[in-house]
Design a protein around this motif. Structure first.
Motif, PDB file in Angstrom:
ATOM      1  N   ARG A 105       0.808  -1.219   0.000  1.00 42.40           N
ATOM      2  CA  ARG A 105       0.000   0.000   0.000  1.00 42.40           C
ATOM      3  C   ARG A 105       0.848   1.278   0.000  1.00 42.40           C
ATOM      4  O   ARG A 105       0.601   2.181  -0.807  1.00 42.40           O
ATOM      5  N   ARG A 153       0.962   3.915  -3.094  1.00 43.89           N
ATOM      6  CA  ARG A 153       0.664   5.335  -2.899  1.00 43.89           C
ATOM      7  C   ARG A 153       1.807   6.201  -3.416  1.00 43.89           C
ATOM      8  O   ARG A 153       1.580   7.233  -4.045  1.00 43.89           O
ATOM      9  N   THR A 168      -1.467   9.080  -4.713  1.00 44.05           N
ATOM     10  CA  THR A 168      -2.453   9.212  -3.652  1.00 44.05           C
ATOM     11  C   THR A 168      -2.802   7.837  -3.099  1.00 44.05           C
ATOM     12  O   THR A 168      -2.667   6.819  -3.782  1.00 44.05           O
ATOM     13  N   GLN A 169      -3.284   7.823  -1.870  1.00 42.92           N
ATOM     14  CA  GLN A 169      -3.700   6.562  -1.268  1.00 42.92           C
ATOM     15  C   GLN A 169      -4.879   5.971  -2.022  1.00 42.92           C
ATOM     16  O   GLN A 169      -4.961   4.755  -2.218  1.00 42.92           O
ATOM     17  N   GLY A 197      -3.670   4.462  -5.328  1.00 44.99           N
ATOM     18  CA  GLY A 197      -2.841   3.295  -5.050  1.00 44.99           C
ATOM     19  C   GLY A 197      -3.683   2.100  -4.658  1.00 44.99           C
ATOM     20  O   GLY A 197      -3.481   0.977  -5.155  1.00 44.99           O
ATOM     21  N   ASP A 198      -4.650   2.315  -3.772  1.00 45.32           N
ATOM     22  CA  ASP A 198      -5.527   1.227  -3.345  1.00 45.32           C
ATOM     23  C   ASP A 198      -6.379   0.709  -4.498  1.00 45.32           C
ATOM     24  O   ASP A 198      -6.686  -0.490  -4.581  1.00 45.32           O
ATOM     25  N   THR A 208       2.540   8.502   3.589  1.00 49.61           N
ATOM     26  CA  THR A 208       2.929   7.879   2.322  1.00 49.61           C
ATOM     27  C   THR A 208       4.370   7.423   2.365  1.00 49.61           C
ATOM     28  O   THR A 208       4.731   6.381   1.827  1.00 49.61           O
TER      29      THR A 208
END
Length: 263
Positions: A15, A19, A24-25, A28-29, A232
């Motif tokens: 993760r 990211r 961005t989270q 990435g997710d 991050t």
């Protein structure tokens, strides 16, 4: 063993990498979810890889390389600064560098993930090092209460062509210095000299300036609690210089245009 049981231990490591790569989270997710769905559709691929972790990263890169890594075409006006810079770089070179430094894969495993020969991988790593040297220079604030570590980090950032903006050892010093020098990047420890918190210092700083932060700490569990947004960029002490350099390059790559203009 179920697919969830196989890959669950590796998701916390993928993760932050996703990211860092996508910016961005959320994005990435999304790519990780797409990778898991692809694995579910073709579970036979799990047995052909050297390990579950390699399989997970391999599928992530397969999804990323066919979508997010090719932003050169069809981009609309008003794209973000990271997307604009991404179009000027070769993503696979950064991936090769990050896999062998930040993620700790062997060169053989990186070759498997990226589907490259060792000769091709070495060429990518050489090119990545040259790209990193071209990264935009900025000023770096170091929040660290161990003098030797602070000096090592200062030397490292200057060796990369950045300016050492100053050091702080307490929350109060960090906030005051950030307010004064307005750094383009912050390297921050968690436990500071007067038992104050680097996490609290960063929260204070981010209310006043928008700046990328890399946490370098011997206490990563204090940041990976799930009770607040996870950083991050997180490096565990003792660290390798190449790991810090890779994180710095990624953090600066994804900073905003406003931050670039200020430094």
């Amino acid at each position: 063993m179920s697919m969830i049981a196989q890959f669950k231990p590796h998701l916390p490591f993928l993760r932050p990498y996703a990211r860092a790569l996508t910016g961005t989270q959320q994005s990435g997710d999304a790519y990780i979810l797409a990778s898991l769905e692809a694995l579910k559709e073709d579970p036979g691929q799990i047995k052909t890889a050297s390990s579950a972790r390699v399989t997970l990263y391999k599928f992530f890169h397969a999804i990323w390389s066919t979508t997010g890594a090719h932003l050169e075409g069809g981009m609309k006006s008003g794209v973000s600064a990271p997307e604009s810079r991404l179009r000027k770089l070769a993503p696979v070179e950064r991936q090769a560098f990050l896999l062998t430094t930040l993620e700790g894969f062997t060169r053989a495993q990186a070759c498997e993930i990226l589907d490259r020969t060792i000769v091709e991988l070495e060429a990518l790593l050489d090119a990545a090092h040259r790209e990193i040297e071209k990264q935009l220079a900025t000023s770096v604030l170091i929040i660290e209460d161990e003098p030797i570590i602070a000096a090592d980090l200062a030397h490292l950032v200057e060796d990369m062509g950045h300016k050492f903006a100053g050091g702080a050892t307490t929350r109060r010093q960090a906030v005051e210095m950030a307010r004064r020098v307005k750094p383009g990047l912050i390297l921050c420890d968690v436990q500071l000299a007067d038992n104050s918190s680097g996490i609290d210092a960063i929260q204070d700083i981010l209310t006043e300036i928008d700046v990328p932060v890399i946490f370098i700490t011997a206490f990563p569990e204090r940041l990976l609690t799930g009770e607040r947004p996870e950083p991050t960029y997180l490096i565990t002490k003792p660290f390798q210089d190449d790991t810090v350099k890779a994180a710095i390059s990624q953090a600066l790559f994804f900073r905003t245009e406003a931050a670039i203009e200020e430094t």
